[in-house]
Design a protein around this motif. Structure first.
Motif, short mmCIF file in Angstrom:
data_model
loop_
_atom_site.label_atom_id
_atom_site.label_comp_id
_atom_site.label_asym_id
_atom_site.label_seq_id
_atom_site.Cartn_x
_atom_site.Cartn_y
_atom_site.Cartn_z
N ASP A 81 0.95 -1.16 0.00
CA ASP A 81 -0.14 -0.52 0.02
C ASP A 81 0.98 1.54 0.26
N GLY A 82 -0.22 2.42 -0.72
CA GLY A 82 1.31 3.76 -0.45
C GLY A 82 0.27 4.73 0.12
N LYS A 84 0.82 9.40 0.77
CA LYS A 84 2.04 10.36 0.47
C LYS A 84 1.64 11.38 1.70
N ASN A 223 5.66 9.60 -3.33
CA ASN A 223 4.12 8.64 -2.78
C ASN A 223 5.43 8.02 -2.31
N GLN A 225 5.62 4.03 -0.55
CA GLN A 225 5.52 2.18 -0.59
C GLN A 225 5.79 2.02 0.15
N THR A 243 0.44 8.31 -8.00
CA THR A 243 -0.40 7.20 -8.29
C THR A 243 0.09 6.29 -8.36
N ASP A 244 -0.38 4.48 -8.05
CA ASP A 244 0.16 3.94 -7.39
C ASP A 244 0.42 2.86 -8.46
N THR A 247 3.83 2.02 -9.79
CA THR A 247 4.87 1.83 -8.73
C THR A 247 5.74 0.66 -8.88
N TYR A 272 -3.83 -0.34 -7.81
CA TYR A 272 -3.12 -0.98 -8.33
C TYR A 272 -2.85 -2.03 -9.87
#
Length: 414
Positions: A81-82, A84, A223, A225, A243-244, A247, A272
């Motif tokens: 999960d990420g 900010k 961001n 992660q 955005t994820d 990544t 994702y």
């Protein structure tokens, strides 16, 4: 020093001056120091910037090996999960890539005419090919300054004084060179991003959950992660992506390089989901448990009653066509390849209906956004489908709705 920095962060002490103070006053820090002298704040800051940052990943991989050895992590399932985190940079020091490119193109369009005028005016020639570079402008500057020196032209400044043509040309050229250097510097710092902050070059402007002005203002942020295994953070990375989606590949690649093993089960939220990520995980023999983007919306009545989407149409594989609500066929019109920002190529199939006239479901099936030049009466139903994405998404959906998938999703929330 490493013990002191890690212990200080565990106790939410981040300032190098506060760490120095703790080393002088806190008995725990004194114990970690042993008989060594107390480091000053500049030594601590220099250690973190020049040494700790270069070995941080290696230290984390060593901790992972230790956790695995004592049976604290299973090395089978990772929950990603990420979040900010806002930078300490000024919120109004933004540099936008689009704006820089636009001004750069305008400047480069002016320079050839300027060089041509100088060549005609002062009777010399500057040799360059298709692309004008700073070295050509510097060569032009040398020629102009030589002409000014040979003719003993005095440069004047101030109100009421008339500048010579050579002085005007030199000053214009100086501004062009200065701007060109500035734009090149900006573009070098931005690289693959769309923006950066002047006071924190690594920060990218993103939308944050905390919106103090209530207007969706972009703020300089990172961001972050994190990958979790058995409640331990086994890997963490910082990305400039707002955005994820883009990544996941870099995160898993970096983890594998530094830890020499690969997680089998990848559990993540809907941020994702992409065809590129599905394909990457399948090629690496990893199993995706990614919540689909339409997982919640599919439960709604409005989505179930939307007759214009491919999911609610019958697909006939033998004929490679869709059957709409009015029992008309949407045949394969063509297949195109689209390239994403990361370079991944998606194969998209475009299906269209030959005739949508006199269809009572047309208003519900085709959205009339007003931007099409074709009248609504003459329009036909078209839709784009990525067969690879649909297939991999359905496989993933079966997994996340299975007993083990539900368990993984519950654990991810925890």
């Amino acid at each position: 020093m490493l013990k002191i920095v890690i212990y200080a962060n565990m106790n939410k002490i981040y300032s190098s001056r506060d760490i120095e103070k703790a080393c002088r006053r806190d008995i725990n820090f004194m114990y970690l120091l042993g008989r060594a002298s107390v480091p000053d704040h500049s030594t601590i800051a220099r250690f973190r910037a020049n040494h700790f940052s270069t070995v941080a990943k290696d230290i984390m991989s060593q901790i992972n090996r230790l956790l695995s050895k004592i049976g604290e992590i299973n090395q089978q399932t990772i929950y990603i999960d990420g979040t900010k985190i806002e930078s300490a940079a000024n919120r109004y020091t933004f540099v936008w890539k689009k704006s820089i490119n636009k001004n750069y193109e305008k400047l480069m369009a002016k320079i050839p005419d300027f060089i041509k005028n100088c060549e005609e005016m002062f009777n010399f020639k500057i040799k360059y090919k298709d692309v004008i570079k700073i070295k050509h402008l510097k060569k032009l500057m040398k020629k102009l300054k030589k002409i000014a020196k040979d003719n003993k032209i005095e440069f004047v400044h101030g109100k009421g004084k008339r500048k010579s043509q050579i002085q005007k040309s030199i000053e214009t050229l100086e501004s062009y060179i200065s701007r060109l250097k500035m734009y090149n510097s900006h573009l070098f710092k931005i690289e693959k991003r769309n923006s950066y902050s002047k006071t924190d070059n690594d920060a990218t402007f993103m939308r944050m959950k905390e919106d103090h002005m209530k207007n969706g203002q972009l703020k300089p942020a990172y961001n972050i992660q994190a990958g979790i295994d058995s409640s331990y953070i086994t890997w963490i990375e910082s990305f400039p992506n707002p955005t994820d989606t883009n990544t996941l590949k870099s995160f898993l690649n970096d983890f594998e390089i530094n830890n020499n093993f690969r997680y089998k089960n990848i559990v993540a939220d809907a941020g994702y989901e992409s065809e590129e990520n599905y394909v990457y995980l399948k090629d690496n023999n990893q199993i995706s448990y990614i919540k689909t983007l339409d997982y919640e919306s599919k439960k709604k009545k409005s989505c179930k009653n939307n007759i214009g989407i491919a999911e609610n149409m019958e697909y006939i594989s033998e004929e490679d066509c869709y059957i709409c609500k009015n029992n008309r066929k949407l045949n394969l019109e063509k297949e195109i390849t689209r390239k994403t920002s990361t370079g991944y190529q998606r194969k998209v199939s475009i299906y269209s209906c030959n005739d949508c006239s006199n269809c009572k479901f047309k208003r519900s099936c085709i959205k009339n956004n007003g931007r099409s030049k074709i009248s609504f009466e003459d329009r036909i139903k078209r839709m784009e489908v990525s067969k690879t994405f649909v297939r991999l998404r359905n496989e993933n959906l079966d997994r996340i709705t299975s007993d083990i998938g539900i368990k993984f999703r519950k654990n991810r929330s925890i």
